[in-house]
Enzyme design. Sequence first.
Site, PDB file in Angstrom:
ATOM      1  N   ALA A 283      -1.464 -11.039  -6.343  1.00 47.00           N
ATOM      2  CA  ALA A 283      -0.532 -11.846  -7.203  1.00 47.00           C
ATOM      3  C   ALA A 283       0.381 -12.673  -6.093  1.00 47.00           C
ATOM      4  CB  ALA A 283       0.358 -11.410  -7.998  1.00 47.00           C
TER       5      ALA A 283
ATOM      6  N   GLY B  70      -3.875  -8.065  -7.059  1.00 54.41           N
ATOM      7  CA  GLY B  70      -4.848  -8.826  -7.859  1.00 54.41           C
ATOM      8  C   GLY B  70      -6.174  -9.051  -7.414  1.00 54.41           C
TER       9      GLY B  70
ATOM     10  N   GLU C 222      -8.232  -5.973  -8.080  1.00 52.43           N
ATOM     11  CA  GLU C 222      -8.575  -6.179  -9.349  1.00 52.43           C
ATOM     12  C   GLU C 222      -9.432  -7.025  -9.790  1.00 52.43           C
ATOM     13  OE1 GLU C 222      -4.138  -6.145 -10.100  1.00 52.43           O
ATOM     14  OE2 GLU C 222      -4.688  -4.441 -11.471  1.00 52.43           O
TER      15      GLU C 222
ATOM     16  N   GLU D  39       0.589  -2.591  -4.911  1.00 51.45           N
ATOM     17  CA  GLU D  39       1.903  -3.054  -5.496  1.00 51.45           C
ATOM     18  C   GLU D  39       2.993  -2.050  -5.800  1.00 51.45           C
ATOM     19  OE1 GLU D  39      -0.975  -3.499  -6.549  1.00 51.45           O
ATOM     20  OE2 GLU D  39      -1.324  -5.293  -7.882  1.00 51.45           O
TER      21      GLU D  39
HETATM   22  N1  COA Z   1       1.535 -13.633  -2.168  1.00 50.24           N
HETATM   23  C1  COA Z   1       2.232 -14.560  -1.531  1.00 50.24           C
HETATM   24  N2  COA Z   1       1.909 -14.833  -0.286  1.00 50.24           N
HETATM   25  C2  COA Z   1       1.234 -13.905   0.521  1.00 50.24           C
HETATM   26  C3  COA Z   1       0.537 -12.855  -0.295  1.00 50.24           C
HETATM   27  C4  COA Z   1       0.819 -12.683  -1.369  1.00 50.24           C
HETATM   28  N3  COA Z   1       0.480 -11.702  -2.265  1.00 50.24           N
HETATM   29  N4  COA Z   1      -0.074 -12.189   0.661  1.00 50.24           N
HETATM   30  C5  COA Z   1       0.073 -12.780   1.885  1.00 50.24           C
HETATM   31  N5  COA Z   1       0.904 -13.960   1.396  1.00 50.24           N
HETATM   32  C6  COA Z   1       1.213 -14.880   2.928  1.00 50.24           C
HETATM   33  C7  COA Z   1       2.277 -14.320   3.606  1.00 50.24           C
HETATM   34  O1  COA Z   1       3.596 -14.331   3.254  1.00 50.24           O
HETATM   35  C8  COA Z   1       1.882 -15.233   4.918  1.00 50.24           C
HETATM   36  O2  COA Z   1       2.559 -16.360   4.781  1.00 50.24           O
HETATM   37  P1  COA Z   1       3.547 -17.200   6.041  1.00 50.24           P
HETATM   38  O3  COA Z   1       2.225 -17.465   7.103  1.00 50.24           O
HETATM   39  O4  COA Z   1       4.124 -18.443   5.290  1.00 50.24           O
HETATM   40  O5  COA Z   1       4.341 -16.163   6.457  1.00 50.24           O
HETATM   41  C9  COA Z   1       0.452 -15.136   5.008  1.00 50.24           C
HETATM   42  O6  COA Z   1       0.135 -15.030   3.507  1.00 50.24           O
HETATM   43  C10 COA Z   1      -0.291 -14.386   5.902  1.00 50.24           C
HETATM   44  O7  COA Z   1       0.171 -13.184   5.283  1.00 50.24           O
HETATM   45  P2  COA Z   1       0.788 -11.959   6.270  1.00 50.24           P
HETATM   46  O8  COA Z   1       1.299 -10.690   5.550  1.00 50.24           O
HETATM   47  O9  COA Z   1       1.437 -12.523   7.478  1.00 50.24           O
HETATM   48  O10 COA Z   1      -0.513 -11.339   7.038  1.00 50.24           O
HETATM   49  P3  COA Z   1      -1.149 -10.044   7.571  1.00 50.24           P
HETATM   50  O11 COA Z   1      -2.433  -9.867   8.322  1.00 50.24           O
HETATM   51  O12 COA Z   1       0.106  -9.500   8.436  1.00 50.24           O
HETATM   52  O13 COA Z   1      -1.197  -8.890   6.387  1.00 50.24           O
HETATM   53  C11 COA Z   1      -1.753  -8.132   3.953  1.00 50.24           C
HETATM   54  C12 COA Z   1      -1.852  -8.995   5.581  1.00 50.24           C
HETATM   55  C13 COA Z   1      -2.780  -8.460   3.025  1.00 50.24           C
HETATM   56  C14 COA Z   1      -1.607  -6.644   4.313  1.00 50.24           C
HETATM   57  C15 COA Z   1      -0.273  -8.567   3.643  1.00 50.24           C
HETATM   58  O14 COA Z   1      -0.155 -10.040   3.540  1.00 50.24           O
HETATM   59  C16 COA Z   1       0.108  -8.046   2.249  1.00 50.24           C
HETATM   60  O15 COA Z   1       0.605  -6.977   2.277  1.00 50.24           O
HETATM   61  N6  COA Z   1       0.210  -8.894   1.421  1.00 50.24           N
HETATM   62  C17 COA Z   1       0.607  -8.627   0.004  1.00 50.24           C
HETATM   63  C18 COA Z   1      -0.416  -7.929  -0.866  1.00 50.24           C
HETATM   64  C19 COA Z   1       0.435  -7.549  -2.026  1.00 50.24           C
HETATM   65  O16 COA Z   1       1.197  -6.713  -2.194  1.00 50.24           O
HETATM   66  N7  COA Z   1      -0.265  -7.863  -3.270  1.00 50.24           N
HETATM   67  C20 COA Z   1       0.153  -7.369  -4.587  1.00 50.24           C
HETATM   68  C21 COA Z   1       0.968  -8.334  -5.121  1.00 50.24           C
HETATM   69  S1  COA Z   1       1.701  -7.934  -6.616  1.00 50.24           S
END
Ligand code: COA
Length: 257
Positions: A70, A114, A117, A137
């Site tokens: 998400a 998501g 999922e 999450e």
């Molecule tokens: N929603 C919005 N933006 C997201 C995102 C999400 N779910 N996941 C990643 N992004 C964005 C980051 O904010 C970042 O943006 P920026 O470049 O403007 O700062 C960009 O995508 C790159 O992500 P980043 O976190 O820097 O990459 P990473 O390699 O360090 O980590 C993940 C990768 C997947 C581990 C990490 O992005 C993450 O934990 N994302 C969230 C996953 C999550 O919790 N999903 C469930 C949501 S309910």
Amino acid sequence: EANSMQFDRVNYETHGTTALITFNEPDKLNALSTGIRSGFCKALDQARHDDDIRVIIVTGAGDKSFCAGADISGFEFTPSYAKNFIDEVLDILALAEQINKPVIAAVNGYAFGGGFELSIACDFIIASEQAKFAVPEIQLGLLPGFAIARLNKLIGRQQAKYLSMTGTKLSAEEAKDLGLILKVVPHEQLLTQAFALADELASKPQMAIRYAKSIYNRELGGDELTYAKDVMPFLFLDDDTKEGVTAFREKRKPIFK
Ligand code: COA
């Protein structure tokens, strides 16, 4: 012969009897932004109504991410936002189950939240050896309602609870060992292998394929998702959720109460 279209932030290509749907916002790790959500709906609709299309492949643009879940940047902490958001997202996650043609997830990188999922809603998952699977999450104070509803039957209660309550990341091999995915392939062969499976499915009698899918779908029930839609919005009103989401946006570790 390939034919290509663009629906919002989603690319759509047809290759013979297969439609390839690609989430195309790699800078944001293909998180489920408005443009990806609407594009995915439109692309699936296109595939559903094209009688030449027998199988659908879903993948993510870039080498890093299938879909990071998400779009956390849009979260608001009001009851009406939370209810609308959960209703919309759970419906989108379930779309691949509902379309009457087989859907293959070609997971090229992160399948988180998501994204995880959405992949398990597909009929088959083929993963690059670089893929990573998690439902993180809990770290935002939220829950993966769709995964909770589906994982019991896919990998059993113990593993399902462990993944959803800890957010543990799985490598592609670990996901394979749990029975979550069909196979792990070298990264550069991901689409070739997904298309090979699509061709195999397309070569079978299509009535039988579609009935197979709908018979498997009977075990999905429906109550769990309705329940998830009703209860999950309350999590947005919890202070720990506000902290988890704010911490993600500020790129720091959350401090839960
Ligand atoms: N929603 C919005 N933006 C997201 C995102 C999400 N779910 N996941 C990643 N992004 C964005 C980051 O904010 C970042 O943006 P920026 O470049 O403007 O700062 C960009 O995508 C790159 O992500 P980043 O976190 O820097 O990459 P990473 O390699 O360090 O980590 C993940 C990768 C997947 C581990 C990490 O992005 C993450 O934990 N994302 C969230 C996953 C999550 O919790 N999903 C469930 C949501 S309910």
